[in-house]
Design a protein around this motif. Structure first.
Motif, PDB file in Angstrom:
ATOM      1  N   TYR A 160      22.921  23.543  17.387  1.00 17.78           N
ATOM      2  CA  TYR A 160      23.527  24.323  17.571  1.00 17.78           C
ATOM      3  C   TYR A 160      24.410  25.012  17.153  1.00 17.78           C
ATOM      4  CZ  TYR A 160      25.387  28.267  21.277  1.00 17.78           C
ATOM      5  OH  TYR A 160      26.194  28.807  21.525  1.00 17.78           O
ATOM      6  N   LYS A 162      27.729  26.967  16.543  1.00 21.54           N
ATOM      7  CA  LYS A 162      29.297  28.159  16.649  1.00 21.54           C
ATOM      8  C   LYS A 162      29.480  29.020  15.029  1.00 21.54           C
ATOM      9  CE  LYS A 162      30.296  28.928  21.145  1.00 21.54           C
ATOM     10  NZ  LYS A 162      29.256  30.155  21.770  1.00 21.54           N
ATOM     11  N   ASP A 191      25.405  30.851  16.563  1.00 18.61           N
ATOM     12  CA  ASP A 191      25.297  31.355  17.466  1.00 18.61           C
ATOM     13  C   ASP A 191      27.115  32.664  16.809  1.00 18.61           C
ATOM     14  OD1 ASP A 191      26.488  33.438  19.351  1.00 18.61           O
ATOM     15  OD2 ASP A 191      26.585  31.305  21.485  1.00 18.61           O
ATOM     16  N   ASN A 193      28.878  34.683  18.351  1.00 15.54           N
ATOM     17  CA  ASN A 193      29.140  36.016  19.939  1.00 15.54           C
ATOM     18  C   ASN A 193      29.928  37.656  19.349  1.00 15.54           C
ATOM     19  OD1 ASN A 193      29.723  32.514  19.976  1.00 15.54           O
ATOM     20  ND2 ASN A 193      29.342  33.120  22.551  1.00 15.54           N
ATOM     21  N   GLU A 217      21.575  33.878  17.165  1.00 13.11           N
ATOM     22  CA  GLU A 217      22.337  34.006  18.639  1.00 13.11           C
ATOM     23  C   GLU A 217      23.336  35.414  18.308  1.00 13.11           C
ATOM     24  OE1 GLU A 217      22.237  31.457  21.293  1.00 13.11           O
ATOM     25  OE2 GLU A 217      23.847  32.212  22.697  1.00 13.11           O
ATOM     26  N   ASN A 242      22.546  37.466  23.887  1.00 11.40           N
ATOM     27  CA  ASN A 242      23.011  36.632  24.577  1.00 11.40           C
ATOM     28  C   ASN A 242      23.945  37.933  25.789  1.00 11.40           C
ATOM     29  OD1 ASN A 242      25.863  34.246  24.990  1.00 11.40           O
ATOM     30  ND2 ASN A 242      24.288  34.745  26.384  1.00 11.40           N
ATOM     31  N   GLU A 243      24.969  37.695  24.346  1.00  9.73           N
ATOM     32  CA  GLU A 243      26.202  38.671  25.508  1.00  9.73           C
ATOM     33  C   GLU A 243      25.664  40.183  25.473  1.00  9.73           C
ATOM     34  OE1 GLU A 243      26.883  36.337  22.805  1.00  9.73           O
ATOM     35  OE2 GLU A 243      28.659  36.097  23.638  1.00  9.73           O
ATOM     36  N   HIS A 293      20.597  30.308  28.979  1.00 14.99           N
ATOM     37  CA  HIS A 293      22.488  30.455  29.192  1.00 14.99           C
ATOM     38  C   HIS A 293      22.964  29.347  29.531  1.00 14.99           C
ATOM     39  CE1 HIS A 293      26.860  32.162  28.622  1.00 14.99           C
ATOM     40  NE2 HIS A 293      26.162  31.692  27.208  1.00 14.99           N
ATOM     41  N   GLN A 320      20.380  25.659  26.578  1.00 14.00           N
ATOM     42  CA  GLN A 320      21.811  25.399  26.327  1.00 14.00           C
ATOM     43  C   GLN A 320      22.635  24.431  27.070  1.00 14.00           C
ATOM     44  OE1 GLN A 320      24.522  28.220  25.896  1.00 14.00           O
ATOM     45  NE2 GLN A 320      23.750  29.165  24.310  1.00 14.00           N
TER      46      GLN A 320
END
Ligand SMILES: [Mg+2]
Length: 395
Positions: A160, A162, A191, A193, A217, A242-243, A293, A320
């Motif tokens: 994973y 970022k 991800d 975010n 993600e 996710n968010e 998550h 996660q």
């Protein structure tokens, strides 16, 4: 049986390497350990991520104390309903981790009283071990590659990474370096975010496709499901929300809008282990798979969720966890450190309840670290985040 007291202990455990994402950075993790005493001598263990801060978790615990103390720990639905409605906590997502810790501690009491591991109370073992990802939190491509090699050697199958906190070119370099480090077969999950615009997200995924992506993600805002659906329809990689879906109510909206292929579900942000099971059930009814998550958690919260994941069929992706980042933990044999994982998996604990016990020496050590540094280096409000956060989103 009655709950007689809530005890809360914030602890700070350092990472091996800093964690940086689109909107923040931190050098370790703060969790609030929750112990519920009962009049029959059984102590229930829970853990709340310090989200958005340990002070807020402690405040929520204080505010629900009069609803929790005196309650029967077997009447979990009734207790959580009272907290939701009488305590009015159903309005507030970010304060949910404290309530989730109380709920998990009640389940720990029930399991200990029955002499059964939680997995047997949540449907029984659909699987004997639960898969987790390896979190690659490295700033430069060379270190990303080295972390990928470490993940491979430790037996993980999903890395994973970022993206979205630097230029797109640097993110592409990191993805290429990771593929170089892990070889052709492991999964790469990215991800953002929410950091990207729709156009940047599509350009990014197109550029990264040659390196193979498992899931993308939350590339764009979670507050605009039409945009999420637009991007999803134009990507050749499955979209993980996710968010956009912290709670079951949000998950229902994502499903109705066709805004994701896979949903992340989070017992800490949605009030407990029962809701984790309900979230997965909601998605199963929609024909969707899920993964757990993590806001960042130590061995107590991780073990609690592992029981529910093991008992629920549609957790079909690596979940996660922060084992690759954490330098240590507050329980033995679970959580921080890749040595606890076998081929990227954690075995479901076999002891009654959550099935893990606090190590008093390490709790004391990391409680001291929280008192000395917890609100700065290890929190979501790390100083570096405070100085960089105003510029986002920047792509
Ligand atoms: Mg995420």
């Amino acid at each position: 049986m009655r709950i007689t007291k809530i005890r809360a202990t914030p602890v700070a455990v350092p990472y091996r390497t800093d964690e940086t994402w689109a909107f923040g950075s931190r050098s370790g993790m703060v969790s609030v350990l929750v112990e519920l005493d009962t009049d029959e001598g059984i102590v229930g263990l829970g853990e709340a991520a310090a989200y958005p801060s340990a002070e807020i978790v402690l405040s929520v615990l204080k505010s629900v104390e009069r609803l929790v103390v005196g309650a029967d720990p077997f009447r979990i639905e009734q207790l959580i309903q009272r907290i939701d409605v009488v305590g009015t906590w159903h309005h507030v997502k970010a304060t949910s981790p404290a309530i989730a810790a109380v709920e998990a501690a009640c389940w720990d009491i029930v399991g200990k009283a029955c002499g059964q591991p939680l997995v047997n109370l949540f449907g029984g073992r659909f699987r004997d071990s639960v898969e987790f990802f390896y979190y690659v939190a490295a700033p430069d491509p060379d270190t990303v590659k080295a972390e990928g090699t470490r993940a491979t050697a430790a037996g993980f199958t999903t890395c994973y990474l970022k993206v979205g906190s630097d230029s797109l070119d640097i993110d592409i370099e990191r993805v290429a370096a990771l593929r170089d480090g892990i070889g052709p077969h492991m999964n790469i999950r990215i991800d953002a975010n929410e950091a990207w615009t729709a156009g940047t997200a599509l350009r990014a995924v197109r550029a990264m496709l040659p390196y193979g992506l498992e899931l993308v993600e939350q590339p764009v805002s979670g507050r605009n499901l039409q945009q999420l659906a637009y991007v999803r329809g134009r990507m050749d990689v499955p979209m993980l929300a996710n968010e956009a879906c912290w709670t079951r109510y949000d998950q229902l909206s994502v499903i109705h809008n066709g805004a994701a292929d896979v949903l992340s579900v989070d017992n800490q942000m949605d009030g407990g282990l029962l809701n984790l099971k309900r979230s997965a059930g909601l998605c199963a009814a929609a024909g969707m798979t899920v993964l757990k998550h993590s806001l960042g958690e130590l061995g107590v919260a991780l073990a609690a969720a592992t029981h529910v994941i093991a008992a629920t069929p549609n957790f079909r992706h690596a979940n996660q966890a922060y084992g690759a980042l954490l330098s240590d933990d507050i329980v033995d044999g679970f959580g921080g450190g890749v040595d606890n994982y076998r081929d990227g998996c954690l075995d479901v604990p076999t002891g009654p309840g959550i099935g893990v016990a606090l190590d008093p020496d390490r709790v004391a050590r990391y409680a001291r670290l929280y008192r000395e540094h917890g609100d700065t280096e290890f929190s979501f409000q790390h100083p570096r985040a405070l100085t960089t956060g105003l510029a986002l989103p920047k792509h």
